[in-house]
Write a protein that holds these residues in place. Sequence first.
Motif, PDB file in Angstrom:
ATOM      1  N   MET A  99       0.837  -1.206   0.000  1.00 18.19           N
ATOM      2  CA  MET A  99       0.000   0.000   0.000  1.00 18.19           C
ATOM      3  C   MET A  99       0.873   1.258   0.000  1.00 18.19           C
ATOM      4  SD  MET A  99      -3.044  -0.976  -0.254  1.00 18.19           S
ATOM      5  CE  MET A  99      -2.720  -2.541  -1.019  1.00 18.19           C
ATOM      6  N   VAL A 100       1.940   1.250   0.786  1.00 21.52           N
ATOM      7  CA  VAL A 100       2.867   2.386   0.823  1.00 21.52           C
ATOM      8  C   VAL A 100       3.510   2.575  -0.550  1.00 21.52           C
ATOM      9  CG1 VAL A 100       5.121   3.098   1.753  1.00 21.52           C
ATOM     10  CG2 VAL A 100       3.318   2.356   3.295  1.00 21.52           C
ATOM     11  N   LYS A 101       3.962   1.471  -1.140  1.00 15.93           N
ATOM     12  CA  LYS A 101       4.616   1.538  -2.452  1.00 15.93           C
ATOM     13  C   LYS A 101       3.663   2.080  -3.506  1.00 15.93           C
ATOM     14  CE  LYS A 101       4.898  -2.117  -4.727  1.00 15.93           C
ATOM     15  NZ  LYS A 101       4.522  -2.733  -5.926  1.00 15.93           N
ATOM     16  N   ASN A 102       2.422   1.617  -3.506  1.00 12.85           N
ATOM     17  CA  ASN A 102       1.463   2.090  -4.505  1.00 12.85           C
ATOM     18  C   ASN A 102       1.103   3.550  -4.287  1.00 12.85           C
ATOM     19  OD1 ASN A 102       1.257  -0.247  -6.006  1.00 12.85           O
ATOM     20  ND2 ASN A 102      -0.255  -1.116  -4.627  1.00 12.85           N
ATOM     21  N   PHE A 103       0.923   3.954  -3.036  1.00 10.48           N
ATOM     22  CA  PHE A 103       0.579   5.350  -2.766  1.00 10.48           C
ATOM     23  C   PHE A 103       1.702   6.281  -3.195  1.00 10.48           C
ATOM     24  CE2 PHE A 103       0.767   9.069   0.012  1.00 10.48           C
ATOM     25  CZ  PHE A 103      -0.443   9.658  -0.322  1.00 10.48           C
ATOM     26  N   TYR A 104       2.913   6.019  -2.727  1.00  8.13           N
ATOM     27  CA  TYR A 104       4.021   6.908  -3.061  1.00  8.13           C
ATOM     28  C   TYR A 104       4.450   6.753  -4.517  1.00  8.13           C
ATOM     29  CZ  TYR A 104       4.393   8.561   1.651  1.00  8.13           C
ATOM     30  OH  TYR A 104       4.115   9.163   2.839  1.00  8.13           O
ATOM     31  N   GLY A 105       4.168   5.624  -5.129  1.00  7.04           N
ATOM     32  CA  GLY A 105       4.427   5.464  -6.553  1.00  7.04           C
ATOM     33  C   GLY A 105       3.518   6.328  -7.397  1.00  7.04           C
ATOM     34  N   LYS A 106       2.297   6.575  -6.928  1.00  5.87           N
ATOM     35  CA  LYS A 106       1.367   7.440  -7.655  1.00  5.87           C
ATOM     36  C   LYS A 106       1.611   8.908  -7.346  1.00  5.87           C
ATOM     37  CE  LYS A 106      -0.860   3.842  -9.225  1.00  5.87           C
ATOM     38  NZ  LYS A 106       0.114   2.792  -9.149  1.00  5.87           N
ATOM     39  N   VAL A 107       2.022   9.225  -6.122  1.00  6.15           N
ATOM     40  CA  VAL A 107       2.240  10.610  -5.730  1.00  6.15           C
ATOM     41  C   VAL A 107       3.533  11.145  -6.353  1.00  6.15           C
ATOM     42  CG1 VAL A 107       2.731  12.113  -3.767  1.00  6.15           C
ATOM     43  CG2 VAL A 107       0.916  10.433  -3.611  1.00  6.15           C
ATOM     44  N   ALA A 108       4.610  10.397  -6.271  1.00  7.74           N
ATOM     45  CA  ALA A 108       5.911  10.829  -6.791  1.00  7.74           C
ATOM     46  C   ALA A 108       6.288   9.910  -7.940  1.00  7.74           C
ATOM     47  CB  ALA A 108       6.951  10.783  -5.688  1.00  7.74           C
ATOM     48  N   GLN A 109       5.784  10.208  -9.133  1.00  8.30           N
ATOM     49  CA  GLN A 109       5.971   9.323 -10.283  1.00  8.30           C
ATOM     50  C   GLN A 109       7.436   9.023 -10.619  1.00  8.30           C
ATOM     51  OE1 GLN A 109       3.882   7.643 -12.347  1.00  8.30           O
ATOM     52  NE2 GLN A 109       2.150   8.117 -11.049  1.00  8.30           N
ATOM     53  N   PRO A 110       8.327  10.017 -10.722  1.00  2.34           N
ATOM     54  CA  PRO A 110       9.689   9.677 -11.152  1.00  2.34           C
ATOM     55  C   PRO A 110      10.423   8.753 -10.181  1.00  2.34           C
ATOM     56  CG  PRO A 110       9.329  12.037 -11.329  1.00  2.34           C
ATOM     57  CD  PRO A 110       8.149  11.460 -10.608  1.00  2.34           C
TER      58      PRO A 110
END
Length: 175
Positions: A99-110
């Motif tokens: 869940m953390v990985k998906n959230f921060y993967g969407k918030v900070a794309q690069p």
Amino acid sequence: MDNKPTLKNHARRRIIFWSIFIVLTLGAMTWTFYRDFGGGNAFAVWEDIRSQLSRNWWWLVLAIGAMIFARCCMILFSGTVFHLFTGKMHLKTAFSNNMVKNFYGKVAQPAGGYPFCMYYLSKQKHLPDGVAITLPVFNYTLSHIMDFFLGISAIILMTTNVFNTTEQLPTWILI
């Protein structure tokens, strides 16, 4: 008797809060979809969507089931990788890490969510730094290898006409 909030009340309040949050978010998404794609003949578009769903509702159910199945497989995969490196099966940690990985993967794309996963595993879950760094990198590498082979198998299935032409579009959407 004292009226201190118990853990049960706190959990109930969290469930109510998140239920309301999800309903409001879905309502906002529906309203935005209706406003953006409705145009002048919004009711005709909704009737077309409704007729498509009434005829092909199983594809929607299958797609939602595939999403849930994929999320569960990723959690089990991460749990297995955790077990490989730590000797214990950490499904709760695997779930929260995904869940953390998906959230921060969407918030900070690069950057993606992997740098924060490393921090999260090291500081929040108290894993050794080497394990906390290795787990997301290993998970990332293996998941991309699996995606590659799934894509190749999808292309092979579609080019060999395993599916007939009337079912190709929903199949591509599902894949």
